[in-house]
Scaffold this motif. Structure first.
Motif, short mmCIF file in Angstrom:
data_model
loop_
_atom_site.label_atom_id
_atom_site.label_comp_id
_atom_site.label_asym_id
_atom_site.label_seq_id
_atom_site.Cartn_x
_atom_site.Cartn_y
_atom_site.Cartn_z
N ILE A 235 -7.74 14.62 9.28
CA ILE A 235 -8.16 14.64 10.68
C ILE A 235 -7.79 13.27 11.24
O ILE A 235 -8.22 12.25 10.71
CB ILE A 235 -9.67 14.87 10.85
N TYR A 236 -7.00 13.25 12.30
CA TYR A 236 -6.60 11.97 12.90
C TYR A 236 -7.24 11.89 14.28
O TYR A 236 -6.94 12.68 15.17
CB TYR A 236 -5.08 11.88 13.00
N PRO A 237 -8.14 10.91 14.48
CA PRO A 237 -8.94 10.88 15.71
C PRO A 237 -8.54 9.83 16.73
O PRO A 237 -7.84 8.86 16.43
CB PRO A 237 -10.33 10.54 15.15
N ALA A 238 -9.01 10.01 17.94
CA ALA A 238 -8.96 9.00 19.00
C ALA A 238 -10.21 9.21 19.84
O ALA A 238 -10.31 10.20 20.56
CB ALA A 238 -7.71 9.11 19.85
N PHE A 239 -11.16 8.30 19.71
CA PHE A 239 -12.44 8.45 20.39
C PHE A 239 -12.36 7.90 21.82
O PHE A 239 -12.84 6.82 22.12
CB PHE A 239 -13.55 7.77 19.58
N GLY A 240 -11.75 8.67 22.66
CA GLY A 240 -11.55 8.30 24.04
C GLY A 240 -10.37 9.07 24.59
O GLY A 240 -9.92 10.06 24.01
N MET A 241 -9.82 8.58 25.71
CA MET A 241 -8.71 9.27 26.35
C MET A 241 -7.91 8.27 27.17
O MET A 241 -8.25 7.08 27.24
CB MET A 241 -9.24 10.37 27.28
N THR A 242 -6.83 8.74 27.77
CA THR A 242 -6.06 7.93 28.71
C THR A 242 -6.19 8.51 30.11
O THR A 242 -6.40 9.72 30.28
CB THR A 242 -4.57 7.88 28.33
N LEU A 243 -6.07 7.65 31.11
CA LEU A 243 -6.08 8.09 32.50
C LEU A 243 -5.11 7.24 33.28
O LEU A 243 -5.21 6.00 33.28
CB LEU A 243 -7.48 7.96 33.11
N ARG A 244 -4.14 7.89 33.94
CA ARG A 244 -3.23 7.16 34.82
C ARG A 244 -2.83 8.05 35.99
O ARG A 244 -3.25 9.20 36.08
CB ARG A 244 -2.01 6.66 34.05
N GLN A 245 -2.01 7.50 36.86
CA GLN A 245 -1.69 8.17 38.12
C GLN A 245 -1.21 9.60 37.90
O GLN A 245 -0.37 9.86 37.05
CB GLN A 245 -0.61 7.37 38.86
N GLY A 246 -1.74 10.49 38.67
CA GLY A 246 -1.40 11.90 38.53
C GLY A 246 -2.37 12.60 37.62
O GLY A 246 -3.03 13.57 37.99
N GLN A 247 -2.46 12.11 36.40
CA GLN A 247 -3.41 12.66 35.44
C GLN A 247 -4.85 12.41 35.87
O GLN A 247 -5.69 13.30 35.81
CB GLN A 247 -3.16 12.03 34.07
N ARG A 248 -5.15 11.19 36.32
CA ARG A 248 -6.52 10.82 36.70
C ARG A 248 -7.04 11.71 37.84
O ARG A 248 -8.16 12.22 37.77
CB ARG A 248 -6.58 9.35 37.11
N GLU A 249 -6.22 11.89 38.87
CA GLU A 249 -6.65 12.68 40.02
C GLU A 249 -6.95 14.13 39.61
O GLU A 249 -7.93 14.72 40.07
CB GLU A 249 -5.58 12.64 41.12
N ILE B 234 -2.85 9.21 5.23
CA ILE B 234 -2.25 10.52 5.47
C ILE B 234 -0.81 10.54 5.00
O ILE B 234 -0.37 11.47 4.31
CB ILE B 234 -2.33 10.87 6.97
N VAL B 235 -0.05 9.50 5.35
CA VAL B 235 1.36 9.42 4.94
C VAL B 235 1.47 9.34 3.43
O VAL B 235 2.30 10.04 2.81
CB VAL B 235 2.04 8.19 5.60
N ARG B 236 0.66 8.51 2.80
CA ARG B 236 0.72 8.35 1.34
C ARG B 236 0.35 9.66 0.65
O ARG B 236 1.01 10.08 -0.31
CB ARG B 236 -0.23 7.23 0.91
#
Length: 269
Positions: free
Chosen positions: A184-198, A253-255
């Motif tokens: 399981i590969y996680p990212a505890f959060g997100m991204t927000l930028r122009q276009g996506q944010r709106e 994971i790679v190993r």
């Protein structure tokens, strides 16, 4: 390798909606002209074999793939050209191509990544309304593992104030273990930028009334929007994955994958 342009999974958080990518009519899926011919031509020109990744901008197993079969055609080319593949998808149609993935696996690496961000089907349908429910994705993961393919979960993005709690993360880990996930590969959060944010904020207003204000106050115009609980969740996540025997660090994971792949290839000789 992005054979399709746009996506109809309707995920409210999708980074590919960002203005920088310039994708018009994002919710309309379109196949790229001469895609398979171009893929075959490009791979034929390669002097070294490698692994082709797909699923970064649009899902290779969107509903239209069932009839168009362009992803399947690309996999057939990879098999013939003896290239490996790394697939990121929310589409359960990937199970259709298990025999083809096994064929590729005989001579090159195959890595299957199913994105699951919400353990609860009702929540997954709320944030990913056009994608298969999470339970169906766990079933697909189990089928991939039963077929001997290296497969796991992309636990990203974990939406702040919506999915970033121990109940959600813990249940995903438990269901992943039941399905036999390698990682399981996680990212505890997100991204927000122009276009996506709106777009995201408009969806919050419609689906989670009152939550937009918390985002504005917490993140402002930030691109990287980490969950306020990220550190605590990471410690919880590590403990749960260690107990379940599931890999979660990229080097691990790679190993793990490389050792398993080379051992299998040696056995085939």
């Amino acid at each position: 390798m992005n054979i399709y342009r746009g996506c109809n999974h309707g995920c409210i958080y999708c980074d590919s909606r960002s203005a920088c990518y310039g994708i018009e009519r994002f919710d309309t899926v379109r196949a790229k002209r001469d895609a398979l011919w171009l893929i075959d031509r490009e791979l034929a020109a390669k002097q070294k074999k490698g692994v082709v990744a797909t699923g970064s901008m649009s899902d290779p197993y969107n509903p239209y793939e069932k009839q168009e079969q362009l992803t399947r055609g690309a996999l057939e080319i990879l098999a013939r050209r003896r290239f490996g593949v790394a697939i990121a998808t929310k589409g359960t149609l990937i199970v259709r191509d298990i025999p083809l993935l096994q064929q590729i696996r005989a001579h090159a690496p195959v890595l299957c990544k199913l994105t699951i961000t919400a353990a609860d089907d009702a929540l997954s349908q709320k944030v990913e309304p056009g994608a298969p429910p999470s339970c169906a994705r766990f079933e697909a993961l189990h089928a991939l593992r039963q077929a001997g393919l290296y497969a796991g979960i992309l636990l990203m993005p974990v939406l702040p104030f919506i999915e970033d709690n121990q109940e959600n993360i813990g249940t995903i880990i438990s269901l992943a273990a039941q399905a036999g996930a390698n990682f399981i590969y996680p990212a505890f959060g997100m991204t927000l930028r122009q276009g996506q944010r709106e777009y995201y904020y408009a969806q919050l207003d419609a689906r989670f009334p009152g939550l937009r204000g918390r985002y504005v106050r917490r993140f402002g115009a930030q691109y990287e929007c980490a969950s306020p609980r990220a550190k605590t969740l990471w410690q919880f996540f590590k403990k749960q994955c260690d107990a379940a025997g599931i890999a979660y660090r990229m080097d691990e994971i790679v190993r793990q994958y490389r050792s398993g792949y080379h051992a299998e290839q040696t056995a085939l000789l």
